[in-house]
Design a protein around this motif. Structure first.
Motif: not given
Length: 1671
Positions: A884-886, A913, A919
């Motif tokens: 995952y990434r912001e 999170l 995300y």
């Protein structure tokens, strides 16, 4: 005078287990004391003397207490100080001389010396008692000798029922009286006795025992007090006597002084809660964070009384040590509790709780365990039993001090093969960087996860760079997975490799391999149970058993312990010498010979388990019960009571092991035991150990007969005698209670490396006490099997090494327990040895997953879902990795890993999170080839709390079982359920190309289940589907739509088929011919994976899979589906509902217990000779069919009485009995068996049924003997012929020429005119005109030289009536139609019958009115004619006339109409005949007849005379030779009186010869009478005498040869008419004619003459010529 130590008085279990040698003199002396002598303890009386100032003063001098109230008897708390003081004074009368022993008896006090601690028991209460004893000694020495007080004698009764004094209640008026009381003794916990651990059951029993003791103490029962006055001199004498026994040691008295204050403080604490207080944690367990595969141990210390019971929980679930052997170790030692967890992994991450509980309450303490793994580490499940190292370079180094080091293994040992007796060495070069000299690594070696310690068999060496392990003399026990662990602080690195040890070459060809793992169990004073494991190699012949050898330590002489081989892998060795140590070995034996001996066991000492426990660790004695104060010393020499809880704890073919508990009543001294046995059902008890009694409560009984049942009992004995026996055990059959296990199932080989294969299997059903498994391999087609392991492996998975690359192997497995080795399993499918990845197959990483969606969102976490990759890479997907990434302001950040360990589900919660952060996610799939390409980044999702009321979308929507008109849709429930529980699901569908508005719902009502079979699809059309969840708030968002699917049945599609085999086993079968090498069959029930194998066994081989039901029942109802992985959707399902279950169960029962169909059930018949034949017929029998014949539950066999036969060709089963006797009454059963098929049929022959059959058999036997000669086939009977005659007839057989037949009537022989020729086999007797005179008993006899036979017929009474009815019926049927006849008297109606009998009743009806008979109208029978005579008929006689004939049952009618012309003609004829009758009556006639011929000699006189009659008087004339003749001289003719006529010739001559005729005539007629005269000439006669011949017609007897009457007045036509109308007859029944008188006598009918006329008629017709009666 000596007193027995308190823990010897009430020792409950091991009576001598905790006695020190220093105590033996005390015990011995105590046993010699008599009842009359009691211990005198002056200081003890002070504990009950509330007002004794001298005692308070003396006590204050040396022992300062808080107040005198502490010693007050009236204190409601019963101060434990004074109680302990009193007890100490009582129990240890030895005063200061016994201070040394009192220190030895003190329990678990750290302040005591080591010698005192040797007998510590873990409870400070005994320390306090010892301190109180010290206090008593001090006060005794300070001058209490002069006090003349009432002293108290406290002692124990060894009997379980002690004498009890009446309880005294504390009150103000009785506060100076002594009061009953008791003091509980607080003991520590015993840890280990002969390998028996502190189990949960023991802790429960202890708590229950404490509650009972507490209640007893509260009520004061079991306590009694007595007071005895003793003089000071006696006390001094006692003191001096005590000092002779032991020497005081002042140092120990000082030590006891130092513990006094602690004793008081502890007592006060107990007194505050009346001696009880709840548990409390002195030291609580602490949390741990460790690396994976490390061990961890939680510790805690608990206080409380009674001793709390501690239970360990994992996530609030009690930890079951037995369910996870080797995983958890729970220990308890003197209040210190520990939980050890071995080889931790991620599953062990949890919250652990220690719960302490006793009768006062419960308390818990918590600790957490965190297990860490190095990032990027491969799952250990793929690394079983192979070589493996974990280089640090695979991931980020761990935090902490260990991050400075990097450990690598160089020059590693691989899988190693050796042979017994060889020296084997394993080694690795270890490189640690950076190299810090002051920080040295710890080198540890493990075998199968167990730490190895150096011994004579194993040597370890570490050079600083290389670690090595040497097996100096390899044995099969050394086989296993060896692991080298290098530990640097809290960080370690491991490397593992498997070591195989094969059997050494046998000294005798064909001998088996040596047994292994010899251990000693349950060692005792006189025997040791030795156990071992069976070898994998039997030398080609089954192992017949084992020999056990023993050797005393320190010698080299081996002695064989058993004469005959034993098969059970446990054996008790007897005849050991107590106190000596032994080692053991085992040898296997088969037909070829004896194997090499096993490795010797560890040395074991022949000791009582209690002594061994005391020597191993030094705990004090167990809990010894409460203190009981009685009136007198306990009696010596008490005969012990019976032992309790006697049970058989192990039984084999060779021995039986008994265990019991000592009795409650046991006396002061130690007890021993005698064991007795008897055969079950008898009372013939025999003592087993006749010479030496047993000292421990456990014993092995040998010399028992295999297969017999025995009962056992035990008696206790001591110096006082032998006690009563215990209760006998239940009957125990001498046989192995442990069965040989069944073979394992589902052998599945899979590829591993280019020289190894992973073999898995399933545990055999009902397996008990499995030791492990042996695996064997064979090259396909060779027929030669080699063992893959020589030490049984546990678990159901093993890697077989040392295989040849490219060869095809098959494998088989057998299970092992103490009873023996199971049969081999079925051979596995062949497998080619190749590496699992790249082994000739092109495997690739899977394609990316897709359609990532959010299933739930909360403030700090989100649940993702995705679809499986479309391409799996040719092998099964092992898991998924999520990143995952912001996304901030539309700009994505750096990817982060969400999970380190691969996840198997397609849904994952990402935690930690940030709320309201956006995300993106991506998912990568992994298989054995590696991790595939990650998916494309998902669309951005915001992490926020979902607050909607409706549920979220279902996920993982898939389809299976695609057919041309249906498919099955599957889905998983939403992660987010909304504000209320999910109530169901709606399924939507549409064609793939259709627009969104074409979505339509499949179901109207919500579905509760998470699958649906959708029918009604159009073949060839592509569809998509989606699912929506609903709750009380409404319908939620739909799931992602499925991939398009075309409704079609692909070529080669097969369905699940249910099958019931010949054994009645019900199975679901599925085949697939589209499998790839990595395809698997996956079965599910109601589309949920089948994890519980208790209901179903699944076996897959090649392209076939079978799901076998173990016991089909209601729990198995549902839809069963099978999916083949790594294929293009191959799947099928089968529904088992209640109706189908019943059908399958019925079919299963029919196959499991097949019945032989019977064409006929068991029947019985009587044969010709009187033999009894039992028989039944089966529809079909094979050549192997057999039958058992059972009579009254006992099998009978072919022999003299029974002749048995089974005809397999016709299916006929029969048994013939020669004769049926009274003893043969009962039930007969034929039991048939044809392979597995059976059937039986029974026939009950009892009571009247049996008697009838027996009588019939006897009759048939007689009949057969009768038929050996002439005999009757059909018995004598009758029939009525068409002529209405009666014929008696019988059918005969076996007739020859000489055979005679004789008839009898009423025992009078009937003469037969004709001889029978018997050609037709029928014998008859004809009786014509049967009547009453013929009634009687008829008998016919056949006889010849061979014998005779008789047949009888009774024609009387009813039988005669029946016959006459038939005769009458026949006569009635023979009657002719009624005819009309006119007579001179009137009109006659008549009918003819064959003949007439009286029994035939005749009635006449005129115009439907019964005729009344009179002189004018009468009826009668003339011969065969039945008539009705109407005289002088009138017109009133006209009408219809009916004759009724009644035969006794039925009426027969004949009718005629006498009217009209018929009457007129009859009446006219009557008038004519009447006139003719008058003429006939008055006509001239000759009444006295002349002779026809007269012969006379010449010269004789001839005189002829006759009478004539007529009205008027007739004219008379004579004719000679038809010429007129008149009277002359020679011939004188006279006619006198109008009636007398004479003819006279005086002397006849030849001229007088001729025919003379007398003619009489009047107006009514003329009649002529002729006579012929013949004159004979006599020649040569000289003198002729005159003779007169006179012939008179009336007065003389004339000889008439023939008489002729002529009626010349009637014309010829009239004569013919009369002949036509009137039938001539001979006899007139009722009318006669007389002409002797001149008066006319008319013809009359007389009824009384009917019978005479009938008799006359019979004489006329006569009997048949067949017979006549002879008188």
């Amino acid at each position: 005078m000596m007193s027995l130590p308190f823990y010897q008085r009430h020792h409950d279990h091991y009576d001598r287990a905790y006695r020190h040698k220093a105590l033996q003199s005390t015990v011995s002396q105590y046993q010699k004391e008599t009842k009359s002598k009691s211990a005198v303890y002056a200081q003890g009386s002070a504990a009950y003397a509330r007002g004794s100032a001298a005692y308070r003063h003396t006590s204050a001098a040396d022992f300062s207490l808080e107040s005198s109230a502490a010693y007050s008897h009236g204190s409601s708390a019963h101060s434990l100080e004074s109680a302990a003081y009193s007890y100490g004074s009582t129990a240890y009368d030895h005063a200061a001389a016994q201070s040394k022993r009192s220190a030895a008896y003190s329990l678990d006090s750290e302040a005591l010396s080591k010698s005192s601690a040797a007998y510590s028991h873990g409870s400070e209460s005994i320390n306090k008692l010892a301190a109180a004893y010290r206090l008593g000694s001090e006060t005794y020495g300070l001058g209490l000798k002069d006090s003349n007080l009432m002293i108290e004698d406290q002692s124990y009764k060894m009997s379980p029922k002690a004498k009890r004094a009446k309880q005294n209640l504390a009150s103000e008026d009785k506060e100076n009286e002594a009061m009953d009381y008791s003091v509980p003794i607080f003991t520590g916990r015993e840890v280990s006795i002969s390998g028996i651990t502190d189990t949960e059951e023991e802790r429960i029993k202890e708590s229950a025992a404490y509650v009972a003791r507490r209640n007893l103490f509260a009520t004061g029962e079991g306590v009694s007090v007595s007071k005895v006055a003793k003089s000071v001199s006696e006390e001094e004498h006692h003191e001096k006597k005590s000092r002779k026994v032991a020497i005081r040691e002042s140092a120990e008295r000082v030590a006891l002084k130092k513990t006094l204050e602690d004793t008081q403080a502890f007592h006060k604490k107990l007194n505050q809660d009346k001696l009880l207080h709840p548990p409390e944690f002195v030291i609580k367990p602490r949390s741990h964070t460790i690396w994976e595969k490390q061990n961890v141990k939680f510790h805690c210390t608990v206080a409380g009384w009674p001793a709390p019971r501690v239970t360990w929980y994992k996530n609030n679930v009690p930890i079951d040590v037995q369910a996870h052997p080797g995983k958890y170790t729970i220990e308890n030692r003197y209040g210190l509790h520990s939980l050890e967890i071995s080889t931790c992994d991620f599953d062990d991450i949890a919250q652990y709780r220690a719960s302490a509980m006793n009768v006062k309450g419960e308390i818990s303490a918590y600790a957490s365990l965190v297990v860490k793994r190095y990032k990027g580490e491969i799952d250990a499940s793929h690394l079983h039993a192979g070589t493996f190292s974990m280089p640090l370079s695979l991931g980020v180094t761990p935090h902490g001090f260990a991050s400075r080091f990097e450990i690598k293994f160089i020059d590693k040992f691989e899988v190693t093969f050796g042979r017994e007796g060889e020296t084997m060495s394993l080694g690795c070069t270890v490189v640690i960087s950076p190299d810090i000299k002051r920080f040295k690594p710890d080198i540890e070696w493990y075998r199968n996860g167990v730490l190895i310690t150096p011994s004579k068999w194993v040597q370890m060496h570490w050079t600083g760079e290389r670690a090595s392990l040497t097996l100096t003399h390899a044995n099969k026990e050394d086989e296993g997975l060896y692991t080298l662990r290098v530990v640097m602080g809290e960080y370690y690195e491991e490397y593992s490799g498997y070591v195989f040890v094969r059997d050494a070459d046998a000294e005798i060809p064909g001998a088996p391999g040596a047994p292994l793992d010899v251990q000693c169990l349950d060692a005792n004073k006189d025997y040791v149970i030795v156990s071992w494991k069976q070898p994998a190699v039997d030398g080609g012949n089954p192992i017949l058993g084992y020999f056990i050898d023993r050797c005393e330590v320190g010698t080299t002489h081996w002695t064989q312990c058993n004469e005959t081989p034993v098969k059970f892998a446990r054996f008790p060795v007897t005849g050991l010498i107590e106190g000596r140590s032994y080692i053991f070995r085992v040898r296997a034996v088969n037909r070829a010979g004896v194997s090499l001996p096993s490795r010797v066991s560890e040395a074991v000492a022949a000791l009582d388990p209690a002594d061994r426990a005391r020597l191993r660790s030094h705990p004090s004695a167990p809990w010894t019960g409460q203190i009981i104060v009685t009136e007198e010393e306990p009696a010596e020499g008490v005969i012990p009571g019976p032992p309790t809880d006697l049970q058989v704890i192990e039984a084999t073919k060779n021995y039986v092991v008994l265990s019991w508990k000592p009795p409650g009543q046991r006396g002061h001294e130690g007890i021993m035991y005698f064991v007795e046995k008897c055969i079950a059902g008898t009372e013939d008890w025999q003592r087993v150990n006749t010479e030496i009694p047993v000292k421990s409560p456990r014993f092995a009984v040998f010399d028992l007969s295999e297969g017999k049942s025995y009962c056992f009992r035990v008696r206790c004995c001591n110096s006082a005698g032998i006690g009563e026996p215990s209760e006998a055990t239940e009957a125990t059959v001498v046989d192995d209670k442990l069965d040989i296990p069944k073979p394992p199932g589902r052998i599945m080989p899979t590829r591993n490396t280019d020289t190894s294969v992973v073999v898995t299997w399933t545990e055999p059903p009902d397996a008990k006490e499995l030791v492990g498994y042996y695996i064997e391999s064979s090259v396909v087609g060779s027929g030669h099997w080699e063992p893959c392991n020589n030490n049984p492996v546990k678990g159901t998975r093993f890697i077989c090494h040392g295989l040849i690359n490219g060869e095809k192997y098959i494998f088989r497995v057998r299970a092992v327990n103490a009873a023996g080795l199971s049969e081999f399993s079925q051979d596995s499918e062949p497998i080619e040895v190749q590496a699992a990845i790249g082994g000739g197959l092109l495997h690739a990483a899977p394609s990316p997953p897709y359609d990532i969606t959010v299933l739930e969102s909360v403030r700090d976490s989100m649940v993702l879902g995705w679809k499986q990759p479309k391409a799996t890479g040719g092998t099964e997907i092992t898991g998924y990795y999520v990143n995952y990434r912001e996304v901030i302001g539309g700009v994505p950040g750096k990817w982060r890993e969400a999970n380190i360990k691969a996840i198997s589900e397609r849904a994952y919660r990402i935690e930690n999170l940030k709320e309201n952060m956006v995300y993106q996610f991506q998912v990568a799939a992994a298989n054995l080839a590696g991790v595939g390409t990650p998916s494309l980044p998902s669309k951005p999702f915001k992490c926020e709390e979902w607050t909607i009321a409706v549920p979220g979308p279902p996920h993982d929507v898939t389809y299976t079982e695609v057919r041309k008109d249906s498919l099955v849709l599957l889905w998983k429930e939403p992660v987010y359920t909304g504000r209320s529980p999910i109530a169901g699901y709606y399924i939507d569908m549409k064609e793939t190309e259709a627009k969104e508005e074409h979505w339509r719902s499949v179901n109207e009502k919500p579905l509760q289940k998470k699958f649906l079979k959708i029918a009604g699809l159009t073949e060839g059309v592509s569809y998509v589907f989606r699912v929506r969840a609903t709750n009380q708030a409404g319908v939620g968002r739909p799931s992602d739509i499925t991939d398009p699917v075309v409704a079609e049945t692909r070529p080669g599609t097969k369905e699940v088929v249910v099958n019931v085999d010949d054994d009645g086993v019900i199975s679901l079968n599925f085949e697939c011919d589209q499998m790839s090498p990595n395809s698997k069959f996956v079965w599910s029930k109601d589309y949920e994976p089948i994890e519980d194998d208790s209901r179903l066994d699944i076996d897959s081989k090649g392209g076939k899979s079978k799901a076998v039901f173990k016991n089909l029942g209601e729990d198995d109802l549902g839809i069963y589906s099978c999916v083949v992985t790594d294929t293009d959707g191959v799947s099928s399902g089968y529904t088992i509902d209640e109706e189908e279950m019943k059908r399958l169960l019925a079919l299963s029962h029919e196959h499991k217990f097949p019945t032989i169909p019977l064409a006929s059930e068991l029947a019985v018949e009587i044969l010709e000779k009187g033999e009894v034949r039992f028989w039944l017929q089966a529809e079909k029998l094979s050549g192997n069919a057999k039958a058992n014949f059972v009579f009254n539950d006992k099998e009978i066999f072919n022999g003299e009485k029974y002749k048995m036969k089974v005809d397999q060709r016709t299916g006929l089963v029969e048994m013939i009995m020669d004769k049926l006797e009274d003893k043969d009454e009962g039930t007969y059963t034929f039991q048939l068996q044809d392979g597995k098929a059976t059937n039986q049929s029974s026939l009950v022959l009892i009571g009247d049924v049996f008697k009838k059959l027996r009588d019939e058999a006897e009759f048939q036997r007689k009949e057969w003997h009768r038929k050996q000669g002439p005999h009757f086939v059909d018995q004598l009977g009758w029939e009525v012929t068409d002529d209405c005659n009666v014929m008696l007839k019988c059918k005969v057989a076996n007739i020859k020429k000489e055979t005679h037949i004789v008839w009898y009537k009423d025992d009078r022989e009937i003469m037969v005119d004709e001889e029978h020729d018997f050609k037709d086999g029928v014998c008859t007797l004809l009786i014509s005109e049967f009547s009453k005179k013929d009634t009687g008993i008829y008998e016919v006899i056949l006889k010849d030289d061979r014998g005779k036979d008789v047949s009888e017929l009774k024609l009387t009474d009813t039988a005669f009536a029946d016959l006459m009815n038939e005769v009458c019926r026949r006569i009635a049927l023979s009657a002719t139609d009624l005819k009309i006849q006119s007579t001179a008297e009137g009109i006659r109606l008549y009918s003819f019958v064959t003949y007439y009998v009286e029994d035939l009743r005749v009635g006449w009806v005129h115009n439907d009115t019964q005729i009344r008979f009179s002189d004018r109208v009468k009826t009668g029978v003339t011969g065969e004619q039945i008539w009705l005579q109407i005289n002088e008929p009138t017109p009133q006689d006209k009408g219809k006339y009916t004759m009724e004939l009644f035969d006794g049952k039925t009426g027969h009618k004949k009718t005629v109409d006498l009217s009209g012309q018929a009457f007129d003609e009859a009446f006219a004829e009557f008038q004519r005949l009447k006139q003719a009758a008058i003429a006939e009556k008055n006509r001239a006639r000759v009444l006295g007849g002349l002779p026809d011929v007269v012969t006379i000699q010449e010269g004789k006189a001839l005189n002829l005379s006759c009478t004539v009659w007529g009205d008027p008087t007739p004219e008379v004339s004579w004719l000679k030779n038809e010429k007129s003749f008149v009277s002359d001289a020679n011939c004188i003719l006279k006619f006198e009186a109008g009636k007398n006529v004479s003819f006279t010739i005086s002397a006849v001559s030849t001229h007088d010869s001729g025919k003379y005729s007398l003619v009489v005539k009047n107006k009514y007629g003329t009649e002529t009478s002729d006579v012929t005269v013949i004159v004979i000439t006599v020649s040569g006669q000289t003198d002729t005498a005159k003779h007169t011949v006179s012939i008179s017609g009336q007065s003389q007897n004339n000889i008439t040869v023939s008489k002729k009457k002529k009626a010349t007045t009637m014309s010829k036509s009239q004569q013919e008419k009369e002949k036509k109308d009137i039938k001539p007859h001979v006899d007139e029944v009722i009318a006669t004619e007389e002409t002797s008188d001149s008066k006319e006598i008319p013809r009359v009918e007389k009824e009384k003459n009917i019978e005479n006329n009938q008799e006359t008629a019979k004489k006329t017709h006569g009997k048949a010529a067949a017979a006549r009666t002879v008188p």
